[in-house]
Design an enzyme around this catalytic site. Structure first.
Site, PDB file in Angstrom:
ATOM      1  N   CYS A 139       1.321  -1.254   0.648  1.00  0.00           N
ATOM      2  CA  CYS A 139      -0.227   0.022  -0.047  1.00  0.00           C
ATOM      3  C   CYS A 139       1.348   0.838  -0.119  1.00  0.00           C
ATOM      4  O   CYS A 139       1.933   1.624   0.228  1.00  0.00           O
ATOM      5  CB  CYS A 139      -0.933  -0.360   1.065  1.00  0.00           C
ATOM      6  SG  CYS A 139      -1.716  -1.569   1.240  1.00  0.00           S
ATOM      7  N   ARG A 170       5.035   0.258  -5.477  1.00  0.00           N
ATOM      8  CA  ARG A 170       4.532  -0.284  -4.423  1.00  0.00           C
ATOM      9  C   ARG A 170       3.770  -1.820  -4.682  1.00  0.00           C
ATOM     10  O   ARG A 170       3.385  -2.592  -4.050  1.00  0.00           O
ATOM     11  CB  ARG A 170       4.538   0.605  -3.365  1.00  0.00           C
ATOM     12  CG  ARG A 170       5.082   0.820  -2.955  1.00  0.00           C
ATOM     13  CD  ARG A 170       4.719   2.066  -1.885  1.00  0.00           C
ATOM     14  NE  ARG A 170       4.730   1.446  -0.808  1.00  0.00           N
ATOM     15  CZ  ARG A 170       5.255   1.796  -0.127  1.00  0.00           C
ATOM     16  NH1 ARG A 170       6.533   2.223   0.371  1.00  0.00           N
ATOM     17  NH2 ARG A 170       4.943   1.106   1.578  1.00  0.00           N
ATOM     18  N   TRP A 208      -2.709  -3.015  -1.452  1.00  0.00           N
ATOM     19  CA  TRP A 208      -2.242  -4.080  -1.574  1.00  0.00           C
ATOM     20  C   TRP A 208      -3.571  -4.717  -1.010  1.00  0.00           C
ATOM     21  O   TRP A 208      -3.163  -5.216  -0.217  1.00  0.00           O
ATOM     22  CB  TRP A 208      -0.735  -3.933  -1.682  1.00  0.00           C
ATOM     23  CG  TRP A 208      -0.867  -5.317  -2.415  1.00  0.00           C
ATOM     24  CD1 TRP A 208      -0.538  -5.868  -3.762  1.00  0.00           C
ATOM     25  CD2 TRP A 208       0.592  -6.297  -1.198  1.00  0.00           C
ATOM     26  NE1 TRP A 208      -0.026  -7.544  -3.584  1.00  0.00           N
ATOM     27  CE2 TRP A 208       0.732  -7.398  -2.579  1.00  0.00           C
ATOM     28  CE3 TRP A 208       0.452  -6.721  -0.027  1.00  0.00           C
ATOM     29  CZ2 TRP A 208       1.338  -8.856  -1.833  1.00  0.00           C
ATOM     30  CZ3 TRP A 208       0.777  -8.416   0.371  1.00  0.00           C
ATOM     31  CH2 TRP A 208       1.100  -9.249  -0.329  1.00  0.00           C
ATOM     32  N   ASN A 263      -1.812   1.826   6.122  1.00  0.00           N
ATOM     33  CA  ASN A 263      -1.314   0.771   5.288  1.00  0.00           C
ATOM     34  C   ASN A 263      -0.879  -0.622   6.956  1.00  0.00           C
ATOM     35  O   ASN A 263      -0.118   0.300   8.294  1.00  0.00           O
ATOM     36  CB  ASN A 263       0.689   0.949   5.337  1.00  0.00           C
ATOM     37  CG  ASN A 263       0.721   1.694   3.925  1.00  0.00           C
ATOM     38  OD1 ASN A 263      -0.976   2.110   2.979  1.00  0.00           O
ATOM     39  ND2 ASN A 263       1.184   2.361   3.313  1.00  0.00           N
ATOM     40  N   GLY A 264      -0.278  -1.337   6.259  1.00  0.00           N
ATOM     41  CA  GLY A 264       0.028  -2.106   7.598  1.00  0.00           C
ATOM     42  C   GLY A 264      -1.232  -3.407   8.123  1.00  0.00           C
ATOM     43  O   GLY A 264      -2.369  -3.323   7.468  1.00  0.00           O
ATOM     44  N   GLU A 298      18.726 -17.807  -8.605  1.00  0.00           N
ATOM     45  CA  GLU A 298      18.350 -15.866  -8.635  1.00  0.00           C
ATOM     46  C   GLU A 298      18.004 -15.804 -10.001  1.00  0.00           C
ATOM     47  O   GLU A 298      16.657 -15.114 -10.402  1.00  0.00           O
ATOM     48  CB  GLU A 298      19.174 -14.794  -8.444  1.00  0.00           C
ATOM     49  CG  GLU A 298      19.068 -13.418  -8.586  1.00  0.00           C
ATOM     50  CD  GLU A 298      17.805 -12.891  -7.860  1.00  0.00           C
ATOM     51  OE1 GLU A 298      17.410 -14.019  -6.787  1.00  0.00           O
ATOM     52  OE2 GLU A 298      17.739 -11.982  -8.125  1.00  0.00           O
ATOM     53  N   LYS A 350      13.873 -14.756 -10.636  1.00  0.00           N
ATOM     54  CA  LYS A 350      13.438 -13.679 -12.213  1.00  0.00           C
ATOM     55  C   LYS A 350      12.332 -13.928 -13.420  1.00  0.00           C
ATOM     56  O   LYS A 350      12.068 -13.481 -13.058  1.00  0.00           O
ATOM     57  CB  LYS A 350      15.032 -13.485 -12.529  1.00  0.00           C
ATOM     58  CG  LYS A 350      15.769 -12.188 -12.098  1.00  0.00           C
ATOM     59  CD  LYS A 350      15.466 -10.975 -11.425  1.00  0.00           C
ATOM     60  CE  LYS A 350      14.147 -10.785 -10.336  1.00  0.00           C
ATOM     61  NZ  LYS A 350      15.131 -10.548  -8.874  1.00  0.00           N
ATOM     62  N   GLU A 397       9.444 -14.668 -12.005  1.00  0.00           N
ATOM     63  CA  GLU A 397       8.177 -13.499 -11.082  1.00  0.00           C
ATOM     64  C   GLU A 397       8.519 -12.121 -12.088  1.00  0.00           C
ATOM     65  O   GLU A 397       6.563 -11.525 -11.649  1.00  0.00           O
ATOM     66  CB  GLU A 397       9.616 -12.477 -10.475  1.00  0.00           C
ATOM     67  CG  GLU A 397       9.357 -11.833  -9.456  1.00  0.00           C
ATOM     68  CD  GLU A 397      10.382 -10.557  -8.991  1.00  0.00           C
ATOM     69  OE1 GLU A 397      11.615 -11.057  -9.451  1.00  0.00           O
ATOM     70  OE2 GLU A 397      10.219  -9.999  -7.661  1.00  0.00           O
ATOM     71  N   HIS A 427      19.371 -37.243  -9.160  1.00  0.00           N
ATOM     72  CA  HIS A 427      18.828 -37.409  -8.593  1.00  0.00           C
ATOM     73  C   HIS A 427      16.997 -37.590  -8.454  1.00  0.00           C
ATOM     74  O   HIS A 427      16.381 -37.410  -7.556  1.00  0.00           O
ATOM     75  CB  HIS A 427      18.913 -37.217  -7.240  1.00  0.00           C
ATOM     76  CG  HIS A 427      20.638 -37.864  -6.630  1.00  0.00           C
ATOM     77  ND1 HIS A 427      21.384 -39.098  -6.592  1.00  0.00           N
ATOM     78  CD2 HIS A 427      21.926 -37.584  -7.214  1.00  0.00           C
ATOM     79  CE1 HIS A 427      22.136 -39.226  -5.849  1.00  0.00           C
ATOM     80  NE2 HIS A 427      22.967 -38.024  -6.565  1.00  0.00           N
ATOM     81  N   LYS A 482       6.584  -4.924  -4.528  1.00  0.00           N
ATOM     82  CA  LYS A 482       7.953  -4.063  -4.267  1.00  0.00           C
ATOM     83  C   LYS A 482       8.134  -4.567  -2.910  1.00  0.00           C
ATOM     84  O   LYS A 482       9.253  -4.832  -2.189  1.00  0.00           O
ATOM     85  CB  LYS A 482       7.941  -3.028  -4.370  1.00  0.00           C
ATOM     86  CG  LYS A 482       9.705  -2.076  -4.131  1.00  0.00           C
ATOM     87  CD  LYS A 482      10.688  -3.021  -5.536  1.00  0.00           C
ATOM     88  CE  LYS A 482      12.020  -3.058  -6.133  1.00  0.00           C
ATOM     89  NZ  LYS A 482      12.945  -4.351  -6.206  1.00  0.00           N
TER      90      LYS A 482
HETATM   91  C1  AGP Z   1      13.314  -9.714  -6.193  1.00  0.00           C
HETATM   92  O1  AGP Z   1      13.040  -9.885  -7.280  1.00  0.00           O
HETATM   93  C2  AGP Z   1      11.861  -9.707  -5.062  1.00  0.00           C
HETATM   94  N1  AGP Z   1      10.733  -9.207  -5.667  1.00  0.00           N
HETATM   95  C3  AGP Z   1      11.402 -10.159  -3.771  1.00  0.00           C
HETATM   96  O2  AGP Z   1      11.979 -11.928  -3.390  1.00  0.00           O
HETATM   97  C4  AGP Z   1      12.404  -9.114  -2.879  1.00  0.00           C
HETATM   98  O3  AGP Z   1      14.132  -9.596  -3.278  1.00  0.00           O
HETATM   99  C5  AGP Z   1      12.175  -9.957  -1.286  1.00  0.00           C
HETATM  100  O4  AGP Z   1      10.440  -9.271  -1.221  1.00  0.00           O
HETATM  101  C6  AGP Z   1      12.668  -8.547  -0.429  1.00  0.00           C
HETATM  102  O5  AGP Z   1      12.869  -7.810  -0.573  1.00  0.00           O
HETATM  103  P1  AGP Z   1      13.786  -6.711   0.548  1.00  0.00           P
HETATM  104  O6  AGP Z   1      15.023  -6.970  -0.019  1.00  0.00           O
HETATM  105  O7  AGP Z   1      13.310  -5.410   0.090  1.00  0.00           O
HETATM  106  O8  AGP Z   1      13.651  -7.545   1.783  1.00  0.00           O
END
Ligand code: AGP
Length: 609
Positions: A2, A27, A74, A100-101, A482, A486, A489, A505, A604
């Site tokens: 949010c 966000r 959100w 927010n929260g 990673e 990516k 995601e 395995h 985000k």
């Molecule tokens: C990364 O591409 C992601 N969107 C996600 O995994 C992110 O790295 C994770 O939510 C951690 O966020 P932070 O680094 O702000 O703690």
């Protein structure tokens, strides 16, 4: 996650709120809304979907409000919908609240409020807030907010607008960020600095429990008992353009291309030019404390966790201390063997990730010293850690983390060298070789970005695939994780990363004709083994794109496509290897028409559990 904006002053309120919300789009959100004090009432407009839906709703209307609040939601409690969107109001429409929260005790509060005759319209936890205001209001909004927050358990950044006091906005935070923007004859509120930048660079960053009483003429900050708090102004130095796309089609692409600069910034001022030793003045641990560390824990989420995996390799290699690594949401509940002899490193781009923050608090509760690696100055994690190492990547807007990851890797290396220096575990020649290579990484990343045609060809052939596999050994396996994250995601292709030695395995059963396999073969000591693993998948007719260091032999003979990377120290290779994987994910997502910067279902900054 949010986003909140608020404005009070002489200028037209609606465009300021909408522009602020636009700046917070990164966000992630599913609905948006605003509330204004208009004539004899509070007017609320809210719509599910992107901001354009709200703009459409407001189109053609005239407003003369002097204050307003806005929100991008959100969903957590209650599905995305017009009704669940913020702002929320009380029964008589005298209070409007954006939040927010999560109000953890909202259910008993809601039951009590219903028993007192209040009528609820939404499924949200937030709606208890305006009803509590209505219940407790006795003519003073600040006092009412103070009374309301005494009833709350959970996290909140909230801003309240009251019909009876149209000349003020009252805001409060607990475990969720909130910033006051200081103007002349006008003032602003926002959950994040980019929403303020085109109006002011002077801010108050609110701390937990602080209440801001905001009028056009000034801002008073009080603690939860009503005592005045003397705040110092935080002057934001970012350029406004830095927080925008700057000519690229997407923030993600811009951020990928910012990596050469970001990597240099991360190093800047941290290597003594004479001795070429790492100097981390932000870390206040004494040499004795460093020498007394018995065990290191690293904890983080998502991409930051993947940076931690690389950190474990680096630190164990350089410092010879055992390092445990955990996903923060697991760490916080697994009763970890953390104590006063432990150093806990938390990694978080945003510095606001709820699970990472909770892991930090748990570690401190157990007596450990906590070192935070974060990108956001004055974030919650930065404020609560004992020591901070900022990544200095600049604002990262795209949901998919790129420059934050590579700068986190750089920080891991800085930490490893720093600890190794104090504990005397690294020969000088080796230290100098690593530092020499660290200084060259920015240019090597630039060279990779300029020469990635192999990726385009691969994307043309495989953008229609629904599955992909990433394989590697040692550090390459952590980078494969990673790369797979990516791709999943942002392109929604099902991607899995495997330690190449594990294929036989189980996973080998999934390797059939034409399945794309991205094979990372940058670790010299494991190179021959990787070549064998590539042969294994080729024997099942997979199509292989291999990433190997310049000069690697034989890889062309076994893989279908090969991307050569400039050679570097093996511990630093992940910084280079990940770059083509970021581009691969990006180009796949574009080819598949995906929303690159705001992938579905993701946010985000994940400030709720
Ligand atoms: C990364 O591409 C992601 N969107 C996600 O995994 C992110 O790295 C994770 O939510 C951690 O966020 P932070 O680094 O702000 O703690």
């Amino acid at each position: 996650m949010c986003g909140i904006v608020g404005y009070i002053g002489p200028r037209p309120v609606v465009p300021i709120l909408l522009d602020g919300l636009k700046k917070l789009e990164y966000r992630g959100y599913d609905s948006s809304g605003i509330a204004l004090t208009e004539g004899n009432g509070i007017e609320v407009f809210k719509r599910q979907g992107k901001l354009d839906a709200l703009r459409e709703e407001l189109n053609g209307r005239e407003f003369c409000a002097a204050a307003g609040i806005g929100h991008t939601r959100w969903a957590t409690h209650g599905r995305p919908s017009d009704i669940n969107a913020h702002p929320h109001t009380d029964c008589q429409g005298r209070f409007a609240v954006v939040h927010n929260g999560i109000i953890e005790n909202y259910l008993p509060l809601k039951e009590w409020l219903i028993s007192m005759g209040h009528i609820f319209r939404s499924e949200t936890d937030t709606e208890v807030l305006p009803h509590l205001m209505e219940e407790f209001y006795e003519g003073d909004l600040v006092r009412t907010v103070m009374r309301v927050i005494r009833k709350l358990e959970g996290s909140y950044a909230m801003v309240v607008l009251a019909l009876d006091e149209p000349g003020r906005l009252v805001a409060v935070r607990q475990d969720s960020p909130l910033v006051v923007g200081l103007g002349e004859g006008e003032n602003f509120l926002a959950s994040d600095i980019p929403a303020l930048l085109c109006h002011t660079r002077n801010t108050y960053i609110l701390e937990d429990g602080e209440i801001a009483d905001v009028t056009p003429e000034g801002v008073a900050v009080l603690d939860r008992d009503g005592r005045k708090v003397e705040k110092s102004v935080f002057h934001v130095k970012w350029e406004a353009a830095q927080a925008e796309k700057g000519g690229y089609d997407h923030f993600m692409l811009k951020e990928i291309y910012e990596q050469p600069r970001a990597l240099k910034d991360t190093l800047s001022g941290r290597i003594d030019p004479d001795s070429s030793r790492v100097v981390l003045s932000e870390i206040r641990m004494t040499p004795e404390q460093v020498r007394n560390i018995k065990k290191i824990f690293i904890t983080a989420c998502g991409t930051a966790y993947h940076a931690g995996l690389v950190g474990k390799h680096i630190i164990e290699k350089l410092v010879r201390i055992p390092v445990e690594i955990d996903i923060a949401s697991e760490f916080r509940y697994r009763d970890p063997l953390v104590d006063g002899d432990s150093l806990v490193i938390v990694v978080s781009q945003s510095g606001e990730t709820a699970d990472t923050l909770a892991a930090l608090r748990e570690s401190r509760r157990r007596g450990a010293r906590v070192l935070a690696v974060t990108n956001v100055v004055d974030s919650s994690i930065a404020r609560e850690a004992d020591d901070i190492l900022y990544t200095w990547a600049g604002p990262e807007i795209a949901v998919a983390s790129t420059k934050a990851y590579t700068t986190q890797l750089m920080c891991m290396c800085l930490i490893g060298l720093y600890l190794a220096d104090i504990r005397g575990t690294l020969p000088e020649a080796e230290r100098k070789a690593i530092i020499r290579e660290m200084r060259k990484l920015g240019d090597k990343v630039r060279a990779i970005l300029e020469n990635c045609n192999v990726i385009d060809r691969f994307v043309q052939d495989y953008a229609g695939s629904e599955n992909a596999f990433f394989i590697g050994r040692g550090l390459d396996h952590t980078v494969a994780m990673e790369g797979a994250l990516k791709l999943k995601e942002i392109s929604y292709i099902h991607a899995e990363a495997y330690a190449a030695g594990e294929l036989k395995h189980g996973t080998l059963a999934l390797i059939v004709k034409g399945v794309p396999v991205i094979a990372l073969a940058t670790q010299q000591d494991l190179y021959e083994k990787m070549v064998s693993n590539i042969k294994e998948v080729k024997a099942r007719e997979a199509t292989v794109m291999a990433l190997a260091m310049n000069g690697a032999k034989d890889v062309e003979k076994v893989a279908d496509h090969v991307l050569h990377l400039p050679s570097t120290h093996p511990l630093l290779a992940p910084v280079l290897t990940v770059v083509p994987l970021q581009l691969l994910a990006y180009r796949m997502a574009v080819a598949r028409n995906c929303d690159v910067d705001q992938p579905r279902n993701l946010a985000k900054s994940v400030t709720v559990e």
